[in-house]
Design an enzyme around this catalytic site. Structure first.
Site, short mmCIF file in Angstrom:
data_model
loop_
_atom_site.label_atom_id
_atom_site.label_comp_id
_atom_site.label_asym_id
_atom_site.label_seq_id
_atom_site.Cartn_x
_atom_site.Cartn_y
_atom_site.Cartn_z
N ASP A 11 0.87 -1.18 0.00
CA ASP A 11 0.00 0.00 0.00
C ASP A 11 0.92 1.23 0.00
OD1 ASP A 11 -0.84 0.77 3.46
OD2 ASP A 11 0.86 -0.38 2.71
N ASP A 16 6.81 0.94 2.47
CA ASP A 16 6.55 0.00 1.37
C ASP A 16 7.55 0.24 0.24
OD1 ASP A 16 3.88 1.01 2.62
OD2 ASP A 16 3.39 -0.98 1.85
N ASN A 40 -2.34 3.13 3.14
CA ASN A 40 -1.72 4.40 3.54
C ASN A 40 -2.37 5.58 2.83
OD1 ASN A 40 0.30 3.53 5.37
ND2 ASN A 40 1.52 2.78 3.66
N THR A 125 2.58 -6.03 2.80
CA THR A 125 3.06 -4.94 3.65
C THR A 125 1.97 -3.88 3.87
OG1 THR A 125 3.90 -3.67 1.77
CG2 THR A 125 5.41 -5.26 2.78
N PHE A 166 -1.82 -0.48 12.28
CA PHE A 166 -2.51 0.12 11.14
C PHE A 166 -3.04 -0.91 10.13
CE2 PHE A 166 -3.65 3.46 8.24
CZ PHE A 166 -3.42 2.92 6.98
N ASN A 167 -2.23 -1.86 9.68
CA ASN A 167 -2.66 -2.78 8.63
C ASN A 167 -3.80 -3.68 9.09
OD1 ASN A 167 -0.86 -1.75 6.76
ND2 ASN A 167 0.74 -3.21 7.31
N HIS A 239 9.10 -0.89 9.20
CA HIS A 239 8.11 -1.97 9.27
C HIS A 239 8.17 -2.90 8.05
CE1 HIS A 239 6.11 0.20 12.56
NE2 HIS A 239 6.00 1.26 11.80
N ASP A 240 7.86 -2.39 6.89
CA ASP A 240 7.69 -3.24 5.71
C ASP A 240 8.98 -3.89 5.23
OD1 ASP A 240 5.18 -0.98 4.34
OD2 ASP A 240 5.05 -2.52 5.88
#
Ligand code: RIB
Ligand code: CA
Length: 309
Positions: A11, A16, A40, A125, A166-167, A239-240
């Site tokens: 996203d 990402d 996002n 991700t 969030f995801n 994160h991703d």
């Protein structure tokens, strides 16, 4: 070394974009396709960001557009962190190439079903909207996908609410579909991603790497870091990129088997990934949850990824 066939579902937002860079030239990865979902930012923006990064770095992997929003919930984007474009910061000179005709969930289902069982790894991700829809299109995916490596969830605190990451928060129904499907899930959540945060010193060092990837990295991470410091008071976690590092070098992560359920009803807890490492009540484990990462080896992998362009 045999390469792992990977579909990267994004996203595209800032982290990402770094995951795409790492996966694009990793010798351990055959990047079969990139699928895009809203998250996002809205899908037109996450798609444009994905195509911009791929075009700028000559990553020729086919890109497919997918879900404009969650399976059931209304889309809630993250402009405070990722900006109005979803990837504020870098300016892309060339006109990006076009996405493929067709839809992400169909591409995911057709690709997995056309290859030998358990040979395709899905790396997600963002919210799991595309993958949940692919599973609804073709339930046999549950026994054909090699592994679903997902940046999402948390065994502890959330980052959107005290409960939800969030995801998972964006599309909890999709996450619930996935965790109850039997697909082998590796959940790489905030428990480990928040241990690889981009400090100013590290950003400066990585920005000095010659080449187009580090230029995009520098321009995007400067903006991302400023937004994270302003909004959450912390340096940004990578994160991703952790998902790509896991696929390329799983040994730098420690995992623990667990039962993961997704809260759908709670007024204050919706989107929480309830992680039971004891699998209490006799219910089977349905995921491997990352509990530790070798941060220095992660950073070395990220640097190597930038240097390959
Ligand atoms: O919680 C972090 C996750 O949410 C990352 O995937 C980031 O890109 C956002 O999608
Ligand atoms: Ca993301």
């Amino acid at each position: 070394m045999s390469r792992r066939a990977v579909i990267l579902d994004v996203d595209t937002g800032h982290d990402d974009a770094v995951a795409i860079m790492m996966a694009g030239r990793d010798p351990a990865i055959e990047l079969v396709g990139i699928t895009v979902t809203a998250g996002n930012q809205t899908l037109p923006k996450t798609l444009r960001n994905t195509l911009n990064v791929c075009t700028a770095l000559s990553i020729d992997t086919p890109v497919y557009a997918g879900m404009h929003g969650p399976v059931l919930a209304e889309l809630e984007t993250a402009p405070l962190i990722h900006g109005e474009s979803g990837l504020d910061g870098p300016v892309f000179a060339s006109v990006p190439r076009r996405a493929e005709l067709g839809y992400a969930p169909v591409f995911i289902a057709e690709t997995v079903m056309s290859r030998p069982a358990r040979t395709v790894t899905l790396v997600a991700t963002g919210p799991l909207s595309n993958i949940a829809m692919a599973l609804r299109l073709e339930p046999a995916l549950a026994s054909r996908v090699g592994e679903l490596v997902w940046m999402g969830g948390s065994a502890g605190r959330g980052n959107v609410t005290p409960s939800a990451e969030f995801n998972a928060y964006t599309d909890p129904e999709a996450a619930s579909i996935i965790f109850s499907s039997g697909i082998p899930v590796v959940m790489i959540g905030l428990d480990v991603t928040t241990s690889v945060t981009l400090t100013g010193e590290r950003l400066s060092a990585l920005s000095r790497i010659p080449g187009p990837a580090s230029e995009i990295f520098a321009a995007s991470m400067e903006r991302y870091r400023a937004a994270c410091l302003r909004v959450i008071g912390e340096s940004p976690a990578m994160h991703d990129p952790c998902c790509v590092a896991y696929v390329s070098a799983p040994g730098i992560f420690a995992l623990a088997r667990a039962r993961v359920d997704v809260e759908l009803q709670g007024r204050h807890t919706r989107g929480r990934t309830v992680v039971d490492f004891a699998a209490a009540g006799g219910r089977g484990h349905n995921a491997a949850v990352a509990v530790k990462v070798d941060a220095e080896r992660f950073w070395a992998m990220l640097e190597a990824g930038l240097r390959r362009y």
